[in-house]
Structure formats: structure tokens, C-alpha cells
Design a protein around this motif. Structure first.
Motif, PDB file in Angstrom:
ATOM      1  N   GLY A  92      41.389  35.233  45.066  1.00  0.00           N
ATOM      2  CA  GLY A  92      42.515  34.757  44.402  1.00  0.00           C
ATOM      3  C   GLY A  92      42.442  33.893  43.162  1.00  0.00           C
ATOM      4  N   LYS A  93      41.140  33.412  42.971  1.00  0.00           N
ATOM      5  CA  LYS A  93      40.658  32.386  41.950  1.00  0.00           C
ATOM      6  C   LYS A  93      40.129  32.960  40.694  1.00  0.00           C
ATOM      7  CE  LYS A  93      41.080  28.818  44.567  1.00  0.00           C
ATOM      8  NZ  LYS A  93      41.683  29.508  45.810  1.00  0.00           N
ATOM      9  N   THR A  94      40.686  32.480  39.526  1.00  0.00           N
ATOM     10  CA  THR A  94      40.005  32.811  38.045  1.00  0.00           C
ATOM     11  C   THR A  94      38.661  32.178  37.873  1.00  0.00           C
ATOM     12  OG1 THR A  94      41.524  31.167  37.018  1.00  0.00           O
ATOM     13  CG2 THR A  94      42.468  33.407  37.327  1.00  0.00           C
ATOM     14  N   ASN A  97      38.868  28.134  37.370  1.00  0.00           N
ATOM     15  CA  ASN A  97      39.365  27.504  38.376  1.00  0.00           C
ATOM     16  C   ASN A  97      38.352  26.451  38.987  1.00  0.00           C
ATOM     17  OD1 ASN A  97      39.963  26.641  41.418  1.00  0.00           O
ATOM     18  ND2 ASN A  97      41.757  27.861  40.767  1.00  0.00           N
ATOM     19  N   GLY A 114      33.218  36.776  34.958  1.00  0.00           N
ATOM     20  CA  GLY A 114      34.545  36.977  35.239  1.00  0.00           C
ATOM     21  C   GLY A 114      34.989  38.732  35.229  1.00  0.00           C
ATOM     22  N   ASP A 115      36.018  39.062  35.863  1.00  0.00           N
ATOM     23  CA  ASP A 115      36.349  40.444  35.730  1.00  0.00           C
ATOM     24  C   ASP A 115      36.937  40.659  34.344  1.00  0.00           C
ATOM     25  OD1 ASP A 115      38.479  42.703  36.266  1.00  0.00           O
ATOM     26  OD2 ASP A 115      37.157  42.768  37.731  1.00  0.00           O
ATOM     27  N   ARG A 118      40.643  41.070  35.203  1.00  0.00           N
ATOM     28  CA  ARG A 118      41.873  40.162  35.937  1.00  0.00           C
ATOM     29  C   ARG A 118      40.916  38.783  35.756  1.00  0.00           C
ATOM     30  NH1 ARG A 118      40.235  41.654  41.093  1.00  0.00           N
ATOM     31  NH2 ARG A 118      41.954  40.538  42.040  1.00  0.00           N
ATOM     32  N   THR A 120      39.102  37.441  37.348  1.00  0.00           N
ATOM     33  CA  THR A 120      38.610  36.955  38.750  1.00  0.00           C
ATOM     34  C   THR A 120      37.075  36.914  39.002  1.00  0.00           C
ATOM     35  OG1 THR A 120      38.890  39.087  39.613  1.00  0.00           O
ATOM     36  CG2 THR A 120      40.491  37.542  39.689  1.00  0.00           C
ATOM     37  N   SER A 132      33.194  42.124  43.563  1.00  0.00           N
ATOM     38  CA  SER A 132      34.244  41.336  43.446  1.00  0.00           C
ATOM     39  C   SER A 132      34.371  40.714  44.864  1.00  0.00           C
ATOM     40  CB  SER A 132      35.409  42.148  42.967  1.00  0.00           C
ATOM     41  OG  SER A 132      35.773  43.154  44.111  1.00  0.00           O
ATOM     42  N   GLU A 171      45.842  33.600  46.937  1.00  0.00           N
ATOM     43  CA  GLU A 171      45.008  34.009  47.568  1.00  0.00           C
ATOM     44  C   GLU A 171      45.439  34.938  48.751  1.00  0.00           C
ATOM     45  OE1 GLU A 171      46.222  31.078  46.717  1.00  0.00           O
ATOM     46  OE2 GLU A 171      44.494  29.393  46.650  1.00  0.00           O
ATOM     47  N   ALA A 174      45.351  38.620  47.616  1.00  0.00           N
ATOM     48  CA  ALA A 174      44.008  38.876  47.303  1.00  0.00           C
ATOM     49  C   ALA A 174      43.317  39.363  48.735  1.00  0.00           C
ATOM     50  CB  ALA A 174      43.022  37.900  46.632  1.00  0.00           C
ATOM     51  N   VAL A 646      47.278  35.135  39.592  1.00  0.00           N
ATOM     52  CA  VAL A 646      46.130  36.195  39.260  1.00  0.00           C
ATOM     53  C   VAL A 646      46.576  37.596  39.635  1.00  0.00           C
ATOM     54  CG1 VAL A 646      43.818  36.981  40.112  1.00  0.00           C
ATOM     55  CG2 VAL A 646      44.479  34.386  39.877  1.00  0.00           C
TER      56      VAL A 646
END
Length: 921
Positions: A92-94, A97, A114-115, A118, A120, A132, A171, A174, A646
Motif C-alpha cells: 500500500g505504499k507509493t 513514501n 513505480g507501477d 498505481r 506503487t 509487485s 495497507e 493491499a 493508493v
């Protein structure tokens, strides 16, 4: 039919109604533990493939092969960027973060990107291979599911997962996505300290009473440290009237970056610094990923050993460039390099006490769990603050797992457990914010309303009423009142916006109801914080009152009066009629802190109206409906809820992850099958060769069979280790089947010769028993014992015939078998013997069951009366002639009298039956 599942001496009473097993997974940053409960099996820890109770929470991909646990750790040393661990806090973190930045700093050899959709965390190993965090965690859960299913030997689809208490909405969502990828239905996410408190309470149920008892649970794990103040108390349920134990979380404190991992990293960096100081190579050891991974592993071993010893040698062979490294490290040195960490160890404890508004004086005990609490300096630091002995009576590693599996059994439809209520607490307060236009050209006001305050218990429902909106509008649900947290912690939380709710077609709905409107109750939005800590807007309604049609009022008046009378009989006041959700909503309405004067006046006016309406309704009931009646109408409002944190894994991204994991799982299944087939063929070749060298087995094979088998084993042995271009499991399985077809001939002969003596012994024992029974049975026929004619002569003769034939057959076949060589075809098989045993057993059981249900025949009543009269005459009492005349004149007994007579004399033969020598049967 319900069965009983024994949890333990204190947990007798998990009753089974269906046959499904459930599991719990304590997925920590460093270790994974799996708990299971199934029909007939108490709560237990599922063992992994190495028969260990916990598995390293790390997985690796190398050469197209996925490995998990200890094998993955080994790969992580050789190829660090192929093994992925400490994943939980990345959920659940970008990518921006600060927790992700800290992870990069701790493990610099990963390529984290990073995705694209998203933003993430994605681990990219190559242009064609990336994962992921949800995909990696899902694969850990798949492996946990395999361990659980192998433990209980049945499929499992439901589970309870533990999470750190500081996990926010992002979190938790996710982790639910990861569980969905693993085909697991999550019954609940339970905070780790709540699971531990539940486990403790379950095993100390007898100590809980109506007076609240307070405990503090302190946890230092691999990644974080937390403390929770809880209370145990017996509470009466308002609906069921049952008295159940309740554990409620009152206060929580945590440090998400303080744990055993930080100590291990400090040791790793110290070892690297000392090695570089030796100047044995120009290469900085910290720039070599493999060397850094070796140092990290040795630092973990060093940390564990120094918890029990004051000094230890760190040793690493071929650390870098074929250079070995050895260094003596003392516990004092460890405490010195972590000097700034020890003061942080007590902060979560102090925060938990502060948020619970309790002092240490009322805390019964501070109980430790988590692997990090084994560090002596941690215990000394805590002890210095609390000034009392620490509780160490919990299993530090497994208590959360066992508490979670108890909850899983409670929530599953397949089990019934003793009720133990768990009430958790909100760590991050939630509030509703919206804009209000006061009109008259005034500036738009930003209004905020508290929804779930700090340490509010959950699960819980709340409602917010909007009174002044006449057109479409929107409101937001955000984290608020985070003053107790540092800037770093708030940044780690990520987005502070949780949900945006847009209301549509409000104006049309208000216009539509305007004609029948009597009293406007406003637009009500309903919210729910469930037992997993997941927040939802569950619905929006426009509530108003209108006049009840007269015909409906007339029809309902009698029933309404009757219902009202019944309600008064069974309730003391109106408040007791409301369910829990309504009480929550009403309580929340009184908690809104920032209401304007206009709103207060309007609420007082509305309250006055409602009171007058109630009084009017009572008066109307007495005055035969002299005034109108009102009915409440709730019209659904169209709304759209949008997640503001997220973006959860969904849509095409989710489908791609499902496809990717399915391909990985299929490849692993094929690999495991191939390895199993290869190992089975190899083992059977060795087994046949070894057994043919043993005299007892060799005698069971002819010379031709032995020669053919040895040649086949030699050929297969050479072929087995050839490099095949495309090895398939089917090829090895086919070869094994062909070899077994040949080898089973002499192996079966050997088995027959080994097992036959025991089978013959068992048959002879049955024959002896049947012959003894036959002796007794001959005395229970009509010819020998008319009063005990249990068996017919045909039944006795049949048993006699079976015994005689079996004896004769056994003597003949045994003699014939002894004349044969051991490598000849078997004549007297074990199956032949067991068939004869079955036949004999069937005949004896038939007769045994018959004697069990046999009852003696009752004597006729008239015969007994005559016998009594004769006894009277023989005794000389009265005139014999007159007695005889009286007998002749006596009328025969009626049918009812005969029945009574039979009922009276029925017990008489039972006395004789007790004299029968049953011991002989």
C-alpha cells in the motif's frame, strides 16, 4: 451431526457442524507462522516441508524456479537481487513514501520502480521479470495455504491474517488484494496485539470476572515495536443476555522502524566497517551485493547468539575475493553501536499508557512477545521503566498465530467456539469534511465533523446528517487529529485522504417528496468500520416524515396498540428497544463537537417536535385517532464513493497478476512432479538392487527373474543420469511403472512369506474361539434346554460345518504350501486366509447378536393362577371342596386382566436368566 473438537483442556468445546478446516497466517516481516484447526484436530501450528514451525518470509526466483523459505535465503546470499524479503511494510505504499526510501537504503541491491498506473512499489529484476508487492505477498500466502492443507489433509479456503496495528486503509486493502490473488477468503484482518491478547485471554478465561483487569502487551518484532493496553472483563450482551468475556484495546503505541532488523543492520554495517579497516582489498565490501548479503546473514546469527552469550566470533568464509573474515564481538559492543535505539524502546509503552489514560499502578502485568524482546538490553530498559517483573509466560513466536486461528474457528461456519469478544481501537481518527454555502453571498464554509475518534472501539457504525443541502454535493473522509504522531510517521502513513463521496440527484429527490413532506429529517450518510479495520460508506438516505393514509392508520391501529402493549411488558424504556447499530448512531450524533448555533437550535426544535409527536401519538391512542399519524420514509440517495489513497489492485492489472501467478504456480507444480518422479524412480532402482543382495529376498526370485531385474536396473540407472533435452515427469513415471511390474513379483512373494505366519496364527485363534462358543451354543437349543432355546439346531450345525471345513482347509493348504519353493507361485495367500476369517467371523457374529436380543418367553397367566390355587389347597387353609367349587365357578379372566397378569410376571424369568453362565459365551 455435531462432533466435538478438543482445543485443549481449557478449550473443550469447539463443536463441528461442517467439515471445513480454517487457518491463520501470522505473516511477519521476517518469519511466517501458520495455524490450523480442523475436525478432530485441536488448534496447532502447521509444519513446513522441513518440519519446522516457522518459515522465513522470503521468496526467490532463479532460472525460472520459485523457492520460498530457507532455500530462498540460500539463493539470496548467492544472488541477492533475486530474493525478496521484509515485504510487509511495502504494502500500500507509493514509490515516494519515506518507508520505501528507507527500504532502498537498507537493501541497496534491489531495483525498485513505480507501477505506471498505481505508482506503487515494483521489484524489477530484468526487462521481462518484475513483481509487485501484492504478487510477492500472495505467493507467500499460497505457500502458507499449502503447509496448512498438508497438515490437515483437506482443502482450505478461509483464513484470518494478522497485521500490524498501525496499518492504515491502504495497507489493509493491499493485503486483502494479495489474499484474493492467493484464492483465500479472508474472514478477518486482526491486529497482532489483539490476536495475542485473545490468545492470552482464552487460556486464562477462569481468571476473568466482572471487574476490569488491565494488561500491557509489549512486542518487538523484526521490523517494528508496539505496545497495547487491554482490559479483560465479563460483560452481559444486551441482545442475547449472555455473559461473555471481552478483551478491549484501550491504548496503543508503536515505532514502525524499531525492531530486530535495525539491530541486525547496525551489526552488518559494523562488520563491514571492521573488514574495510583491515585493508585486505581495495574493494569496498558494501559495494558488493553478495558480500553485503553474507554480512547481513552473519549479523543475524551474531545478534541471536549475543542474546544468550556475552561474546562470540563472527566468521565468514570467502567474504569477497577469496578473503575470509573473522572478528570477535561482545554484547557490550552490540549495546554500544545501538546506544541510540534503547531509549526508543520504551516510547511505545509510554504512548500506550497515555492513550489509555491509565497509569502503571493499575496494570496487572507487562507481558512480552516477539523475537526482539529476547535481547537482554531491551528487557533491562523496559524493566527500569515499569519497575516490576516482566511477564514471559507467552510463546513469543506463536501467540499471535494461535489467537488468530481461534478467531478463525469462531468466524467459520464449520465450528462453534466459546464466545470471546474482541474490541479493537482506532489508531488514526477519521473525520468528515464538506463545504456549506450559508447563502446571502457569504463565503463558503468548510465544515468538519469527527467520525471515529482516537481509540474509538470497532467494529462500529456511525451516521452523519446533512440538513442544509438542497442540491448535489460531496464530502470527504480524511485522517484527522494526528497531533500525537511525528511528521515522519504522518509522512509514512501516505495519503491523508481516505474517501470521496459524491451525492447525485439530490434536488430531484427533494422536489419529488416536497408534496407529502411534513418534517424534513435531512440526508443521512451511514459509515462502518468493520472488524478488519476497513472503512466503508455503506449508504446514503434522505429521511423525512409524511402523513400516514387514513385507511392504513385504521388497519394498523389495533395491531399497533397490541404491539405497543407487548413492548411495554418486555422493555423498561424506549432506549432498550434499539439495536446496537441504532445506539451507535444516536451516540455519535451527540459526539459531533463543532455544530453551529443554527444547527443546535434546529436540533432542539426537531427534538421538541419529536417529543410532541410522541405525546400526540399517545394521546391519539386514547382519543381514538383524533389527530393525524406520521410515518418515516427513507429514500435512497444516488452516490459514488471514490478511494483517495493508493489505488487498489483491480481491473486489468489484477487480471494480469492472476495470469502471472497461475503460470508460476503451474510451472512449480510441474517442477515438483518432475522431481518427485525422478526421485521415486531413483529410489526404487536402489531398493531393488539392495533387496536382491539380501538372502531373504533373493530366495523369492527365480534366477531368470533376478537376472532380468538387475539388467533392467543397470540400464535405467545409466539412463537416469543422462542429460535429457526435455525431461518430462510422464517419462520417469512410465519407467517406474515398468520396473515395478517386474519387481513386484518377487517383492509380493517375500511379503506373503513374511505375513502368512501371523495370518495363520490369527485364523487358528478365531477357530479356537468359535469352537468354545459352539460348546456353549449346543446347550442353548430347544432339544437340550427348552427354557433357553436361543439357537436352532440348523444354526448350530452350520457353525459346526464351517469350523470343520476351515480346519480341514487350513491343514491341507498349509501342508501344500510348505512343499513349494520360496520362488514358486504362492498357493496359500494371505487374502485366502483373511477370506476364511471373514466367513467364520460372520457366522459367529450372527449367533452372538442373536443371543444379545433374545428374551425368554412369558408364562401364561391362567397357568400361574392355577398353580397359586393349588399351593393354597396344599397349605390346608380353608375348605378344599369349597375352594374347588369356587374355582369352577370363577369366570375366566378378561383380556385386560390377562395383560396385567403378564405384566406382573414378566420379570420372573429374568431372575433365571441371570443364572445363565454368560461368561462362557
Amino acid at each position: 451431526m455435531k462432533l466435538v473438537l478438543l482445543l485443549s483442556a481449557l478449550l473443550a468445546g469447539i463443536a463441528l457442524s461442517q467439515g471445513a478446516a480454517v487457518m491463520s497466517v501470522d505473516l511477519g516481516s521476517e518469519w511466517m507462522k501458520v495455524g490450523v484447526v480442523s475436525p478432530g484436530v485441536p488448534m496447532e501450528i502447521a509444519l513446513n516441508r522441513e518440519s519446522k514451525r516457522k518459515t522465513p518470509a522470503i521468496l526467490a526466483f532463479r532460472d525460472g524456479t520459485r523457492t520460498i523459505g530457507e532455500d530462498a535465503q540460500t539463493i539470496g546470499i548467492k544472488d541477492p537481487n533475486s530474493a525478496y524479503g521484509y515485504l510487509l511494510d511495502l504494502l500500500g505504499k507509493t514509490i515516494d513514501n519515506p518507508i520505501v526510501d528507507l527500504y532502498r537504503k537498507r537493501f541497496p541491491y534491489y531495483n525498485i520502480v513505480g507501477d505506471p498506473e498505481r505508482n506503487t512499489v515494483v521489484f524489477r529484476k530484468s526487462d521481462t521479470e518484475e513483481f509487485s508487492v501484492e504478487e510477492l505477498v500472495a505467493q507467500m500466502l499460497v505457500k502458507a495455504k499449502q503447509f496448512a492443507q498438508e497438515s490437515v489433509q483437506q482443502p482450505i479456503t478461509e483464513c484470518v491474517l494478522t497485521v500490524p496495528g498501525y496499518f492504515g486503509q491502504a495497507e489493509r486493502e493491499a493485503l486483502l488484494s494479495a489474499a484474493q490473488l492467493a484464492n483465500l477468503k479472508v474472514l478477518q484482518l486482526i491486529n497482532d496485539y489483539a490476536a495475542v491478547a485473545l490468545n492470552y485471554g482464552v487460556f486464562h478465561r477462569g481468571e476473568i470476572n466482572e471487574t476490569a483487569q488491565y494488561y500491557l502487551f509489549y512486542d518487538m518484532g523484526a521490523y517494528k515495536t508496539s505496545a497495547a493496553v487491554v482490559s479483560y472483563q465479563l460483560v452481559k450482551d444486551k441482545q442475547t443476555r449472555e455473559i461473555n468475556p471481552v478483551v478491549q484495546v484501550l491504548g496503543v503505541g508503536y515505532d514502525r522502524t524499531l525492531g530486530g532488523l535495525e539491530i541486525q543492520l547496525r551489526l552488518r554495517d559494523y562488520l563491514a566497517k571492521e573488514f574495510n579497516a583491515l585493508k585486505k582489498t581495495k574493494t569496498d565490501v558494501t559495494t558488493n551485493p553478495r558480500a553485503l548479503a553474507k554480512l547481513f546473514k552473519e549479523a543475524g546469527r551474531l545478534k541471536n547468539v549475543l542474546s544468550a552469550n556475552t561474546e562470540f566470533f563472527a566468521q565468514i568464509e570467502n567474504l569477497i575475493e577469496d578473503i575470509d573474515f573473522k572478528l570477535a564481538v561482545s554484547r557490550e559492543k552490540l549495546e554500544q553501536i545501538c546506544e541510540d535505539l534503547w531509549p526508543r524502546a520504551t516510547k511505545p509503552l509510554e504512548e500506550a499508557l497515555a492513550s489509555s489514560h491509565l497509569s502503571l499502578d493499575v496494570i496487572n502485568q507487562v507481558i512480552l512477545f516477539g523475537g526482539g524482546t529476547r535481547v537482554p538490553r531491551v528487557q533491562e530498559t523496559i524493566k527500569a521503566v515499569i519497575k516490576q517483573e516482566l511477564g514471559k509466560n507467552l510463546n513469543a513466536d506463536e501467540s499471535a498465530t494461535m489467537g488468530a486461528v481461534y478467531k478463525a474457528a469462531d468466524l467459520s461456519a464449520g465450528f462453534k467456539v466459546k464466545k470471546f469478544v474482541v474490541k479493537d481501537a482506532t489508531l488514526f481518527p477519521l473525520q468528515v469534511s464538506f463545504e456549506r454555502d450559508p447563502g446571502d453571498g457569504a463565503a463558503v464554509k468548510q465544515v468538519k465533523r469527527a467520525l471515529f475518534a482516537l481509540m474509538n472501539p470497532y467494529p462500529q457504525k456511525k451516521v452523519i446528517t446533512f440538513n442544509k443541502h438542497t442540491d448535489d454535493f460531496e464530502f470527504y473522509v480524511n485522517y484527522a487529529d494526528l497531533d500525537r504522531y511525528s511528521k515522519e510517521e504522518i509522512a509514512a502513513l501516505g495519503s491523508l485522504n481516505v474517501t470521496k463521496v459524491q451525492l447525485k440527484q439530490v434536488k430531484e429527490l427533494l422536489e419529488k417528496s416536497k408534496k407529502e413532506l411534513v418534517d424534513n429529517k435531512g440526508i443521512k450518510a451511514y459509515f462502518y468500520l468493520d472488524d478488519s479495520g476497513i472503512f466503508r460508506c455503506t449508504g446514503v438516505e434522505y429521511v423525512y416524515e409524511k402523513q400516514k393514509p387514513e385507511e392504513d392508520a385504521d388497519d394498523d391501529s389495533t395491531l399497533s396498540k397490541f404491539g405497543s402493549t407487548l413492548s411495554k411488558l418486555f422493555t423498561k424504556d424506549g432506549d432498550e428497544k434499539k439495536d446496537d447499530s441504532e445506539q451507535d448512531e444516536q451516540a455519535n450524533a451527540g459526539e459531533e463537537p463543532s455544530k453551529s448555533d443554527d444547527e443546535k437550535a434546529k436540533e432542539e426544535e426537531a427534538s421538541s417536535k419529536e417529543q410532541k409527536s410522541e405525546e400526540s401519538a399517545k394521546h391519539d391512542g386514547e382519543a381514538k385517532n383524533e389527530t393525524i399519524k406520521l410515518v418515516t420514509v427513507k429514500s435512497p440517495v444516488t452516490y459514488e464513493s471514490q478511494t483517495q489513497f493508493v489505488v487498489p489492485l483491480a481491473g486489468s492489472g489484477y487480471d494480469q497478476s492472476v495470469t502471472k501467478l497461475a503460470a508460476i504456480n503451474k510451472a512449480e507444480e510441474q517442477r515438483v512432479r518432475l522431481e518427485s518422479a525422478f526421485n521415486a524412480l531413483e529410489a526404487h532402482i536402489i531398493e531393488v538392487q539392495q533387496k536382491l543382495d539380501e538372502d531373504s529376498y533373493a530366495k523369492c526370485a527365480t534366477a531368470e527373474e533376478k537376472e532380468k531385474l538387475l539388467a533392467q536396473c543397470s540400464t535405467l540407472g545409466e539412463w537416469l543420469y543422462e542429460d535429457l533435452e526435455d525431461p518430462k515427469a510422464e517419462i520417469y513415471e512410465e519407467k517406474l511403472a515398468q520396473l515395478k511390474k517386474l519387481s513386484n513379483v518377487f517383492l509380493a512373494r517375500h511379503w506373503e512369506h513374511e505375513e502368512r505366519p501371523e495370518a495363520i496364527k490369527a485364523l487358528k485363534g478365531m477357530i479356537d474361539g468359535a469352537e468354545k462358543f459352539l460348546v456353549t451354543g449346543r446347550n442353548l437349543t430347544k432339544d437340550t434346554n427348552p427354557e433357553k432355546d436361543v439357537f436352532t439346531q440348523v444354526e448350530i450345525d452350520t457353525l459346526d460345518k464351517v469350523i470343520t471345513e476351515t480346519n480341514a482347509w487350513l491343514k491341507t493348504e498349509t501342508a501344500a504350501q510348505k512343499k513349494l519353493a520360496k520362488n514358486a507361485d504362492i498357493r496359500l495367500t494371505v487374502k485366502d486366509i483373511t477370506d476364511k476369517m471373514s466367513l467364520l467371523d460372520r457366522e459367529v457374529k450372527y449367533l452372538v447378536n442373536k443371543i444379545k436380543i433374545w428374551k425368554p418367553k412369558a408364562k401364561p397367566a391362567a397357568e400361574k393362577d392355577k398353580k397359586k390355587e393349588e399351593e393354597v389347597v396344599a397349605s390346608g387353609s380353608g375348605d378344599g371342596t369349597k375352594t374347588e367349587d369356587a374355582d369352577q365357578q370363577q369366570e375366566p379372566p378378561t383380556k385386560e386382566e390377562q395383560q396385567e397378569s403378564v405384566d406382573e410376571i414378566t420379570p420372573t424369568p429374568a431372575e433365571e436368566e441371570t443364572k445363565t453362565p454368560h461368561s462362557e459365551l
